[in-house]
Design a protein around this motif. Sequence first.
Motif, PDB file in Angstrom:
ATOM      1  N   VAL A  10      33.336  23.924   1.719  1.00 22.86           N
ATOM      2  CA  VAL A  10      32.189  24.804   1.526  1.00 22.86           C
ATOM      3  C   VAL A  10      31.064  23.955   0.959  1.00 22.86           C
ATOM      4  O   VAL A  10      31.272  23.177   0.029  1.00 22.86           O
ATOM      5  N   HIS A  11      29.887  24.127   1.507  1.00 18.88           N
ATOM      6  CA  HIS A  11      28.740  23.353   1.053  1.00 18.88           C
ATOM      7  C   HIS A  11      27.689  24.326   0.522  1.00 18.88           C
ATOM      8  O   HIS A  11      27.381  25.327   1.152  1.00 18.88           O
ATOM      9  N   PHE A  12      27.177  24.038  -0.674  1.00 19.46           N
ATOM     10  CA  PHE A  12      26.073  24.847  -1.201  1.00 19.46           C
ATOM     11  C   PHE A  12      25.215  23.968  -2.097  1.00 19.46           C
ATOM     12  O   PHE A  12      25.646  22.903  -2.548  1.00 19.46           O
ATOM     13  N   GLN A  13      24.014  24.426  -2.320  1.00 15.06           N
ATOM     14  CA  GLN A  13      23.095  23.695  -3.182  1.00 15.06           C
ATOM     15  C   GLN A  13      23.015  24.382  -4.530  1.00 15.06           C
ATOM     16  O   GLN A  13      23.130  25.601  -4.625  1.00 15.06           O
ATOM     17  N   SER A  14      22.830  23.569  -5.543  1.00 17.21           N
ATOM     18  CA  SER A  14      22.763  24.066  -6.902  1.00 17.21           C
ATOM     19  C   SER A  14      21.752  23.228  -7.670  1.00 17.21           C
ATOM     20  O   SER A  14      21.557  22.044  -7.357  1.00 17.21           O
ATOM     21  N   PRO A  15      21.139  23.788  -8.690  1.00 16.78           N
ATOM     22  CA  PRO A  15      20.248  22.979  -9.523  1.00 16.78           C
ATOM     23  C   PRO A  15      21.019  21.795 -10.134  1.00 16.78           C
ATOM     24  O   PRO A  15      22.195  21.925 -10.479  1.00 16.78           O
ATOM     25  N   GLU A  16      20.347  20.671 -10.252  1.00 11.44           N
ATOM     26  CA  GLU A  16      20.983  19.439 -10.739  1.00 11.44           C
ATOM     27  C   GLU A  16      21.591  19.620 -12.134  1.00 11.44           C
ATOM     28  O   GLU A  16      22.710  19.165 -12.391  1.00 11.44           O
ATOM     29  N   TYR A  17      20.868  20.321 -13.016  1.00 12.54           N
ATOM     30  CA  TYR A  17      21.380  20.500 -14.378  1.00 12.54           C
ATOM     31  C   TYR A  17      22.701  21.275 -14.377  1.00 12.54           C
ATOM     32  O   TYR A  17      23.565  21.035 -15.204  1.00 12.54           O
ATOM     33  N   PHE A  18      22.862  22.199 -13.424  1.00 15.09           N
ATOM     34  CA  PHE A  18      24.094  22.973 -13.336  1.00 15.09           C
ATOM     35  C   PHE A  18      25.260  22.071 -12.931  1.00 15.09           C
ATOM     36  O   PHE A  18      26.348  22.141 -13.506  1.00 15.09           O
ATOM     37  N   VAL A  19      25.030  21.209 -11.960  1.00 18.60           N
ATOM     38  CA  VAL A  19      26.072  20.290 -11.493  1.00 18.60           C
ATOM     39  C   VAL A  19      26.436  19.315 -12.615  1.00 18.60           C
ATOM     40  O   VAL A  19      27.620  19.024 -12.832  1.00 18.60           O
TER      41      VAL A  19
END
Length: 114
Positions: A10-19
């Motif tokens: 599964v591919h999704f985008q997330s804010p960098e700070y969250f990752v």
Amino acid sequence: MGSTDDPRRVHFQSPEYFVERLDAVADLYDTDRTDLLVEAIREYLDETAGSETFNELVATKYYDDQLDFETVKQLAGAETAQRLRLLKADIEDDPLDLAAPDETVDVYDTGDER
């Protein structure tokens, strides 16, 4: 939705700070990001599926033909899906063609003298 335990990418985008925060928590627990995400999603799905609001929404959408039976099974479980199917069939049945009771008959009289 399949019922297999085979992994699916599964591919999704997330804010960098969250990752970055996710990675820090994964390091803290000596696990990896994927395991942490899968566990969090599993817990969320279990909690959501157990809520009355969620089950009411599933039932409403099923009765309104917005969800099919197989999707209801995935969302609410086989037992609940079967119960909803029976209730839906009962709701959709034509009402029984019964005459109204005679006005002199007490339909609530059980015959018990207490």
